[in-house]
Write a protein that holds these residues in place. Structure first.
Motif, PDB file in Angstrom:
ATOM      1  N   LYS A  64       1.013  -1.662  -0.130  1.00  0.00           N
ATOM      2  CA  LYS A  64      -0.053   0.282  -0.078  1.00  0.00           C
ATOM      3  C   LYS A  64       0.815   1.147   0.075  1.00  0.00           C
ATOM      4  CE  LYS A  64      -4.098  -2.239   0.421  1.00  0.00           C
ATOM      5  NZ  LYS A  64      -4.372  -2.428  -0.825  1.00  0.00           N
ATOM      6  N   GLY A  65       2.896   1.397   0.159  1.00  0.00           N
ATOM      7  CA  GLY A  65       2.787   2.048  -0.141  1.00  0.00           C
ATOM      8  C   GLY A  65       3.185   2.454   1.010  1.00  0.00           C
ATOM      9  N   ASP A  66       4.348   3.534   1.996  1.00  0.00           N
ATOM     10  CA  ASP A  66       5.509   3.335   2.493  1.00  0.00           C
ATOM     11  C   ASP A  66       4.622   3.846   4.053  1.00  0.00           C
ATOM     12  OD1 ASP A  66       7.215   2.988   0.683  1.00  0.00           O
ATOM     13  OD2 ASP A  66       8.714   4.340   0.817  1.00  0.00           O
ATOM     14  N   ILE A  67       5.090   3.149   4.828  1.00  0.00           N
ATOM     15  CA  ILE A  67       4.339   4.136   6.084  1.00  0.00           C
ATOM     16  C   ILE A  67       5.854   4.378   7.019  1.00  0.00           C
ATOM     17  CG2 ILE A  67       3.046   2.432   5.946  1.00  0.00           C
ATOM     18  CD1 ILE A  67       3.182   0.676   7.679  1.00  0.00           C
ATOM     19  N   THR A  68       5.736   4.786   7.910  1.00  0.00           N
ATOM     20  CA  THR A  68       6.558   5.010   8.777  1.00  0.00           C
ATOM     21  C   THR A  68       6.098   4.607  10.511  1.00  0.00           C
ATOM     22  OG1 THR A  68       7.085   7.182   8.145  1.00  0.00           O
ATOM     23  CG2 THR A  68       7.640   6.570   9.993  1.00  0.00           C
ATOM     24  N   ILE A  69       6.620   3.464  10.759  1.00  0.00           N
ATOM     25  CA  ILE A  69       6.420   3.048  11.733  1.00  0.00           C
ATOM     26  C   ILE A  69       7.412   3.339  13.177  1.00  0.00           C
ATOM     27  CG2 ILE A  69       6.723   0.449  12.486  1.00  0.00           C
ATOM     28  CD1 ILE A  69       5.812  -0.427  10.513  1.00  0.00           C
ATOM     29  N   VAL A  70       7.039   3.798  14.770  1.00  0.00           N
ATOM     30  CA  VAL A  70       7.662   3.875  15.813  1.00  0.00           C
ATOM     31  C   VAL A  70       7.951   3.121  16.304  1.00  0.00           C
ATOM     32  CG1 VAL A  70       7.841   5.690  17.664  1.00  0.00           C
ATOM     33  CG2 VAL A  70       6.193   6.399  15.369  1.00  0.00           C
ATOM     34  N   THR A  71       8.953   2.655  16.906  1.00  0.00           N
ATOM     35  CA  THR A  71       9.844   1.229  17.014  1.00  0.00           C
ATOM     36  C   THR A  71      10.218   1.662  18.863  1.00  0.00           C
ATOM     37  OG1 THR A  71      11.705   0.792  15.615  1.00  0.00           O
ATOM     38  CG2 THR A  71       9.533   0.130  15.335  1.00  0.00           C
ATOM     39  N   PRO A  72       9.933   1.032  19.470  1.00  0.00           N
ATOM     40  CA  PRO A  72      10.906   0.941  21.082  1.00  0.00           C
ATOM     41  C   PRO A  72      12.043   0.835  20.612  1.00  0.00           C
ATOM     42  CG  PRO A  72       9.353  -0.696  21.190  1.00  0.00           C
ATOM     43  CD  PRO A  72       9.026  -0.186  19.905  1.00  0.00           C
ATOM     44  N   ARG A  73      12.551   1.595  22.234  1.00  0.00           N
ATOM     45  CA  ARG A  73      14.284   1.576  21.837  1.00  0.00           C
ATOM     46  C   ARG A  73      14.529   0.347  23.533  1.00  0.00           C
ATOM     47  NH1 ARG A  73      16.331   6.081  19.581  1.00  0.00           N
ATOM     48  NH2 ARG A  73      16.104   6.764  21.779  1.00  0.00           N
ATOM     49  N   ASP A  74      15.477  -0.680  23.477  1.00  0.00           N
ATOM     50  CA  ASP A  74      15.840  -0.073  25.283  1.00  0.00           C
ATOM     51  C   ASP A  74      17.684  -0.035  25.315  1.00  0.00           C
ATOM     52  OD1 ASP A  74      17.129  -2.658  23.669  1.00  0.00           O
ATOM     53  OD2 ASP A  74      17.182  -3.695  24.972  1.00  0.00           O
ATOM     54  N   ARG A  75      17.803   0.382  26.234  1.00  0.00           N
ATOM     55  CA  ARG A  75      19.621   1.276  26.736  1.00  0.00           C
ATOM     56  C   ARG A  75      20.389  -0.195  26.411  1.00  0.00           C
ATOM     57  NH1 ARG A  75      18.428   3.398  32.916  1.00  0.00           N
ATOM     58  NH2 ARG A  75      17.160   5.208  32.528  1.00  0.00           N
ATOM     59  N   ASP A  76      20.260  -1.284  26.116  1.00  0.00           N
ATOM     60  CA  ASP A  76      21.153  -1.371  25.699  1.00  0.00           C
ATOM     61  C   ASP A  76      21.946  -2.437  24.563  1.00  0.00           C
ATOM     62  OD1 ASP A  76      19.983  -4.098  25.595  1.00  0.00           O
ATOM     63  OD2 ASP A  76      21.021  -4.898  27.417  1.00  0.00           O
ATOM     64  N   GLY A  77      19.934  -2.035  23.629  1.00  0.00           N
ATOM     65  CA  GLY A  77      20.232  -1.845  22.418  1.00  0.00           C
ATOM     66  C   GLY A  77      19.836  -3.072  21.744  1.00  0.00           C
ATOM     67  N   SER A  78      19.505  -4.542  22.324  1.00  0.00           N
ATOM     68  CA  SER A  78      19.588  -5.573  22.394  1.00  0.00           C
ATOM     69  C   SER A  78      18.351  -5.411  22.209  1.00  0.00           C
ATOM     70  CB  SER A  78      20.052  -6.709  24.040  1.00  0.00           C
ATOM     71  OG  SER A  78      18.986  -6.407  24.999  1.00  0.00           O
ATOM     72  N   PHE A  79      17.087  -5.242  22.257  1.00  0.00           N
ATOM     73  CA  PHE A  79      15.971  -5.280  21.546  1.00  0.00           C
ATOM     74  C   PHE A  79      15.872  -5.535  19.872  1.00  0.00           C
ATOM     75  CE2 PHE A  79      11.850  -3.630  20.078  1.00  0.00           C
ATOM     76  CZ  PHE A  79      11.059  -4.429  20.265  1.00  0.00           C
ATOM     77  N   GLU A  80      14.771  -6.590  19.619  1.00  0.00           N
ATOM     78  CA  GLU A  80      14.941  -6.358  17.971  1.00  0.00           C
ATOM     79  C   GLU A  80      13.023  -7.014  17.725  1.00  0.00           C
ATOM     80  OE1 GLU A  80      17.029  -8.537  13.707  1.00  0.00           O
ATOM     81  OE2 GLU A  80      18.203  -8.020  15.497  1.00  0.00           O
ATOM     82  N   ALA A  81      12.391  -6.375  17.071  1.00  0.00           N
ATOM     83  CA  ALA A  81      12.091  -6.939  17.142  1.00  0.00           C
ATOM     84  C   ALA A  81      11.150  -7.808  15.873  1.00  0.00           C
ATOM     85  CB  ALA A  81      10.429  -5.484  15.714  1.00  0.00           C
ATOM     86  N   GLN A  82      10.508  -8.570  15.987  1.00  0.00           N
ATOM     87  CA  GLN A  82      10.679 -10.007  16.011  1.00  0.00           C
ATOM     88  C   GLN A  82       9.810  -9.817  14.660  1.00  0.00           C
ATOM     89  OE1 GLN A  82      12.162 -12.819  15.931  1.00  0.00           O
ATOM     90  NE2 GLN A  82      13.570 -10.905  17.197  1.00  0.00           N
ATOM     91  N   MET A  83       8.132  -8.966  15.194  1.00  0.00           N
ATOM     92  CA  MET A  83       6.912  -8.809  13.840  1.00  0.00           C
ATOM     93  C   MET A  83       7.349  -8.562  12.442  1.00  0.00           C
ATOM     94  SD  MET A  83       3.754  -6.798  14.280  1.00  0.00           S
ATOM     95  CE  MET A  83       5.214  -5.525  14.369  1.00  0.00           C
ATOM     96  N   ILE A  84       8.568  -7.616  12.892  1.00  0.00           N
ATOM     97  CA  ILE A  84       8.844  -6.539  11.450  1.00  0.00           C
ATOM     98  C   ILE A  84      10.651  -6.527  11.953  1.00  0.00           C
ATOM     99  CG2 ILE A  84       9.173  -4.265   9.535  1.00  0.00           C
ATOM    100  CD1 ILE A  84       6.397  -4.068  10.893  1.00  0.00           C
ATOM    101  N   SER A  85      11.623  -7.199  11.942  1.00  0.00           N
ATOM    102  CA  SER A  85      12.879  -7.071  11.880  1.00  0.00           C
ATOM    103  C   SER A  85      13.122  -6.847  11.014  1.00  0.00           C
ATOM    104  CB  SER A  85      13.428  -8.511  11.227  1.00  0.00           C
ATOM    105  OG  SER A  85      12.881  -8.944  10.367  1.00  0.00           O
ATOM    106  N   LYS A  86      14.225  -5.872  11.548  1.00  0.00           N
ATOM    107  CA  LYS A  86      15.471  -5.133  11.218  1.00  0.00           C
ATOM    108  C   LYS A  86      15.913  -5.451   9.375  1.00  0.00           C
ATOM    109  CE  LYS A  86      17.831  -3.741  15.020  1.00  0.00           C
ATOM    110  NZ  LYS A  86      18.932  -3.066  15.922  1.00  0.00           N
ATOM    111  N   ARG A  87      15.787  -3.845   8.454  1.00  0.00           N
ATOM    112  CA  ARG A  87      16.367  -4.123   7.342  1.00  0.00           C
ATOM    113  C   ARG A  87      15.156  -5.786   6.104  1.00  0.00           C
ATOM    114  NH1 ARG A  87      20.054  -3.452  10.505  1.00  0.00           N
ATOM    115  NH2 ARG A  87      20.856  -1.617  10.750  1.00  0.00           N
TER     116      ARG A  87
END
Length: 87
Positions: A64-87
């Motif tokens: 449907k086109g490009d959408i901007t999503i806001v994702t949460p971060r954690d302090r040590d950078g270990s969180f990686e969303a499983q639903m929509i992965s990076k790249r």
């Protein structure tokens, strides 16, 4: 009634894209809660040092086109969303 709001297929696509944002945000919060082991508004003592640390923006390419999503971060950078992965 709907006809006056949605003048074209493109309008319908835009309306659908706007629905994605709160759905993705809720799913990401659930993933972060699971990752950290506590709910967002939990004020109790936590044994882990890792905490929430704001949000990042991500652009996702959909049919449907490009959408901007806001994702949460954690302090040590270990969180990686499983639903929509990076790249």
């Amino acid at each position: 009634m709907i006809r006056s709001f949605l003048q074209s297929i493109e309008d319908a696509d835009e309306a659908l894209k706007e629905l994605f944002d709160p759905i993705f945000e809720s799913l990401f919060q659930g993933e972060m809660n699971h990752h950290l082991g506590y709910e967002n508004d939990d004020k109790d003592y936590k044994q882990r040092q890792n905490r929430r640390d704001g949000y990042s923006q991500k652009t996702d390419h959909t049919t449907k086109g490009d959408i901007t999503i806001v994702t949460p971060r954690d302090r040590d950078g270990s969180f990686e969303a499983q639903m929509i992965s990076k790249r």
